[in-house]
Design a protein around this motif. Structure first.
Motif, PDB file in Angstrom:
ATOM      1  N   THR A 576       0.806  -1.221   0.000  1.00 49.25           N
ATOM      2  CA  THR A 576       0.000   0.000   0.000  1.00 49.25           C
ATOM      3  C   THR A 576       0.839   1.271   0.000  1.00 49.25           C
ATOM      4  O   THR A 576       0.288   2.370  -0.006  1.00 49.25           O
ATOM      5  CB  THR A 576      -0.932   0.016   1.220  1.00 49.25           C
ATOM      6  OG1 THR A 576      -0.150  -0.120   2.419  1.00 49.25           O
ATOM      7  CG2 THR A 576      -1.942  -1.114   1.152  1.00 49.25           C
ATOM      8  N   ALA A 577       2.156   1.132   0.011  1.00 45.64           N
ATOM      9  CA  ALA A 577       3.026   2.300   0.016  1.00 45.64           C
ATOM     10  C   ALA A 577       2.895   3.070  -1.300  1.00 45.64           C
ATOM     11  O   ALA A 577       2.672   2.473  -2.362  1.00 45.64           O
ATOM     12  CB  ALA A 577       4.479   1.871   0.224  1.00 45.64           C
ATOM     13  N   PRO A 578       3.031   4.390  -1.263  1.00 43.20           N
ATOM     14  CA  PRO A 578       2.969   5.175  -2.512  1.00 43.20           C
ATOM     15  C   PRO A 578       4.073   4.753  -3.476  1.00 43.20           C
ATOM     16  O   PRO A 578       5.156   4.340  -3.062  1.00 43.20           O
ATOM     17  CB  PRO A 578       3.183   6.614  -2.027  1.00 43.20           C
ATOM     18  CG  PRO A 578       2.858   6.594  -0.563  1.00 43.20           C
ATOM     19  CD  PRO A 578       3.220   5.229  -0.075  1.00 43.20           C
ATOM     20  N   ILE A 579       3.782   4.864  -4.748  1.00 45.21           N
ATOM     21  CA  ILE A 579       4.795   4.566  -5.764  1.00 45.21           C
ATOM     22  C   ILE A 579       5.812   5.693  -5.774  1.00 45.21           C
ATOM     23  O   ILE A 579       5.448   6.873  -5.944  1.00 45.21           O
ATOM     24  CB  ILE A 579       4.149   4.426  -7.150  1.00 45.21           C
ATOM     25  CG1 ILE A 579       3.143   3.277  -7.138  1.00 45.21           C
ATOM     26  CG2 ILE A 579       5.214   4.196  -8.226  1.00 45.21           C
ATOM     27  CD1 ILE A 579       2.330   3.155  -8.408  1.00 45.21           C
ATOM     28  N   PRO A 580       7.092   5.402  -5.599  1.00 38.49           N
ATOM     29  CA  PRO A 580       8.109   6.466  -5.552  1.00 38.49           C
ATOM     30  C   PRO A 580       8.166   7.232  -6.873  1.00 38.49           C
ATOM     31  O   PRO A 580       8.074   6.658  -7.966  1.00 38.49           O
ATOM     32  CB  PRO A 580       9.419   5.702  -5.301  1.00 38.49           C
ATOM     33  CG  PRO A 580       9.006   4.345  -4.816  1.00 38.49           C
ATOM     34  CD  PRO A 580       7.681   4.068  -5.404  1.00 38.49           C
TER      35      PRO A 580
END
Length: 591
Positions: A576-580
C-alpha cells in the motif's frame, strides 16, 4: 509444515536445481518425468454444479421444524444459567452444561479447551441506588463489570463531573473526597418516530449483493477523528481516575450509552463502554472504586439538579464478588465423527460465542447463535447422519472482550502470526492488529469451513462471503431450495465483530450469516433487555435448519470449500506504500 510453505520452498528449490549442470543420460535411458505438486482442492477449480440431496433437505426441515428443541436450549441457558461473563461462575456453568448437553444429544469427544488466562472471575450479587434528597426516588443502575463492592450501602453527596479535556478536571481537584461522582456528560433522549424493530426488505437484501462504493467501501470517512476522540476520552478518564483514587471517592456512576436510532431510552447498556479503564478484568488494571452504570433518564435528572446547584444526596449499594484473580477461559468443543476413509480427518465447524455481558441474560447475544449451533448438530444426530467429514461444534468464550476464545483456538490449531518488525502502537488489539508473517499447521490444511451466527435472534436471510468470490456460486445453489424460508441473499462483502474473523484472518473459510436486525442494535445488544423474551422461536428454528443444511452439504462435497489467497499481512505496508517518484516534476526533499 503447511502445504503453502512447502509449495513455495519446493518452487524455489526446483528453479535452482534446473539451472545446475546434470550428467548426461545414456541413450537407452530417459529421466523420470517430474511429479508436479498437487494443488489442494481448496485452491483448485470447483465443480460448476453442486450435488444437492433434496431428500436430505426435506429430512432436515422436517426434524428442525416439527421436533425443534432450540427454545429448550434457550430457556436452560438464559433463564437457568443467566448472564455469562467470561471467567465468572456462570460462564463455568455454561461451559459444563453445553459439554454435558452435547454429549446427551449424541455428539462425541465433548470437552473444554483452555485458551489461556483471562483475568478476574467476577459476578454481580446486587446493585441498587436511591436519591435521599432533595426528593426520595429509587434509581435504576447496575454494577459495571469487574467493579469492587461498596461493602454495604453507602451515603454521600453527589458531584457532577463533565470533563471533555484533561484541563477541565482542574476545577474538581480537592472537591471529590467522600463524594459519589456522576462521571460523564448527560445526553439527550430523542423522540422515537420510527420503529425500533425491523426486518430486511427485498430492496435492502438486493443492495447487500452489490459491491459497496464510496464511504461504505472505505469505512467511516471520519475514522481519524473518531480515533482522536477515543484517545482523548481515554486520557481524560485516566487523569480523572488518578484524582478520584487519590481523593478517596466513595463511588462512581456513569451514564448508559445510547442504542442505535435513539433506542437506548429506559435501558441499561452494560458492556465495554461502562468500564472506566481498558482491560478492566486484568487484576493489574482493576478499578479500586465501586462503579456502576445508570439509566440515562435517572442520570440526567441528577445531573440537571447538580448543574442548577441543588444539593443531591445518594445512597448506593454495589455488591459484587471476585472469585479469582487469574481465571482461565474455556471453549466447549464436541464432534460428529466423519466416516469417509479419505475425508474423515477434514473438519467442518459451526459455532457461536457462549459468553455475554451482565445486565441481561445473554439470550440474543449470543445465546441465540449458540443454541442454533447446538440445534443444528442435534438435527443431524437425530437423523443419524454419518457425515463424510467430521462436523465439529465450538462454543467460544471471551468474544466480548476481543474474540479471545476463537483466536486462542485458531492459534492452537491452525496458525500464528509473527510479531511485526515495527509494531504500530496506535493499532487496536485483536484481529485488526498489525501482524507479521503467518505460520500454519497441518490442521490448517484440514479445516474445510467455519459457520457462525452472532447477530441476535433474527431470521437468516443469506450469507456474507467475506470477499471469497469462488464460494458464492456454491452458496447460491445451496440456498435456492430454501428460498421459501426467506434465504435469498449472497453478499460478497465482509462483515465484522465476531468469531468468524479469527478463521478468516488466517486464510480459512469463515462465514457469518445475514440475519434480520429486529431490535438487536437499537435496544437489545448488551442491554438489560437481552433476555429470553427477545427470542423468536420460528426464526431460531429456521436458522438452525439452515446451519444443518450448510454443515451437511460441506461435509459431503468431494472438494474442500474454496479459500481466498493465502494471507500475507507482513507485505501490507509494502503493497500500500505510494509509488516512488509518481509525480513527473517532483523534486526530492533535501536531506
Amino acid at each position: 509444515m503447511s502445504f503453502v510453505r512447502t509449495f513455495v520452498r519446493w518452487g524455489c528449490c526446483a528453479a535452482s536445481i534446473a539451472g545446475l549442470a546434470v550428467p548426461a543420460y545414456s541413450a537407452d535411458k530417459k529421466p523420470a518425468p517430474a511429479t508436479p505438486e498437487t494443488t489442494p482442492s481448496y485452491y483448485g477449480p470447483q465443480p460448476a454444479t453442486e450435488n444437492i440431496d433434496l431428500t436430505m433437505y426435506s429430512r432436515i426441515r422436517d426434524e428442525g421444524f416439527k421436533h425443534s428443541h432450540v427454545m429448550e436450549f434457550g430457556a436452560a441457558l438464559a433463564d437457568g444459567i443467566g448472564p455469562r461473563l467470561t471467567g465468572s461462575p456462570n460462564m463455568a456453568k455454561a461451559n459444563q452444561w453445553t459439554c454435558d448437553t452435547l454429549t446427551k444429544i449424541g455428539l462425541e469427544n465433548a470437552h473444554l479447551e483452555d485458551w489461556g488466562e483471562f483475568g478476574m472471575g467476577w459476578q454481580q450479587i446486587n446493585t441498587w441506588a436511591r436519591m435521599v434528597s432533595p426528593d426520595p426516588e429509587p434509581l435504576w443502575m447496575q454494577a459495571a463489570p469487574w467493579s469492587p463492592s461498596t461493602n454495604g450501602p453507602v451515603t454521600g453527596d453527589a458531584v457532577y463531573v463533565d470533563a471533555q479535556d484533561v484541563k477541565d478536571l482542574d476545577k474538581y481537584k480537592g472537591k471529590l473526597g467522600g463524594k459519589i461522582v456522576l462521571f460523564g456528560a448527560m445526553r439527550p433522549t430523542p423522540d422515537l418516530t420510527e420503529p425500533l424493530f425491523h426486518r430486511y426488505t427485498t430492496a435492502e437484501l438486493a443492495e447487500m449483493e452489490t459491491y459497496p462504493t464510496g464511504d461504505a467501501r472505505r469505512g467511516a470517512p471520519n475514522i481519524q477523528q473518531l480515533q482522536a476522540d477515543r484517545a482523548r476520552l481515554m486520557q481524560v478518564r485516566a487523569a480523572a481516575m488518578k484524582i478520584m483514587v487519590e481523593e478517596h471517592v466513595t463511588a462512581i456512576i456513569t451514564p448508559t450509552r445510547d442504542g442505535s436510532d435513539g433506542g437506548g431510552t429506559g435501558i441499561i447498556f452494560d458492556d465495554n463502554g461502562a468500564n472506566l479503564v481498558r482491560n478492566a478484568q486484568v487484576k493489574e488494571n482493576a478499578v479500586t472504586i465501586p462503579n456502576a452504570v445508570m439509566m440515562i433518564e435517572h442520570y440526567n435528572r441528577l445531573g440537571r439538579l447538580l448543574q442548577n446547584h441543588v444539593p443531591v444526596t445518594l445512597e448506593v449499594n454495589i455488591e459484587t464478588k471476585v472469585t479469582g484473580d487469574h481465571e482461565h477461559g474455556f471453549d466447549t468443543i464436541a464432534e460428529i465423527p466423519g466416516t469417509d476413509p479419505k475425508l474423515k480427518d477434514q473438519v467442518v465447524m459451526v459455532g457461536g460465542h457462549l459468553d455475554s455481558w451482565i445486565s441481561g441474560t445473554g439470550a440474543a447475544d449470543n445465546g441465540a447463535g449458540s443454541i442454533m449451533a447446538m440445534e443444528a448438530v442435534r438435527i443431524l444426530k437425530a437423523l443419524n447422519i454419518k457425515p463424510k467429514r467430521t462436523i465439529r461444534i465450538a462454543l467460544w468464550s471471551g468474544e466480548e472482550q476481543g474474540l479471545f476464545g476463537s483466536q486462542g483456538y485458531v492459534k492452537k490449531h491452525f496458525g500464528t502470526f509473527a510479531e511485526p518488525e515495527h509494531p504500530d502502537p496506535a493499532t487496536v488489539p485483536g484481529f485488526q492488529r498489525q501482524r507479521g508473517k503467518l505460520t500454519t499447521s497441518k490442521e490448517w490444511e484440514t479445516l474445510d469451513a467455519y459457520y457462525n451466527l452472532d447477530n441476535g435472534t433474527g431470521k437468516v436471510r443469506g450469507v456474507y462471503t467475506q470477499e471469497n468470490y469462488a464460494v458464492a456460486p456454491i452458496f447460491r445453489q445451496w440456498i435456492a431450495p430454501v428460498a421459501d424460508l426467506g434465504v435469498t441473499a449472497i453478499s460478497y462483502r465482509n462483515t465484522g465483530g465476531t468469531d468468524h474473523l479469527s478463521f478468516d484472518a488466517v486464510g480459512l473459510p469463515g462465514f457469518q450469516y445475514i440475519q434480520d436486525p429486529m431490535d438487536y442494535d437499537t435496544r437489545v445488544h448488551h442491554s438489560d433487555m437481552d433476555t429470553y423474551d427477545r427470542l423468536h422461536a420460528l426464526d431460531l428454528e429456521q436458522g438452525a435448519v439452515l446451519e444443518a443444511i450448510f454443515l451437511y452439504n460441506t461435509s459431503e462435497r468431494e472438494a474442500m470449500m474454496p479459500r481466498k489467497p493465502f494471507p500475507h499481512p507482513e507485505l501490507e505496508k509494502q503493497q500500500t506504500a505510494p509509488i516512488p517518484g509518481i509525480y513527473p516534476n517532483a523534486v526530492p526533499p533535501a536531506k
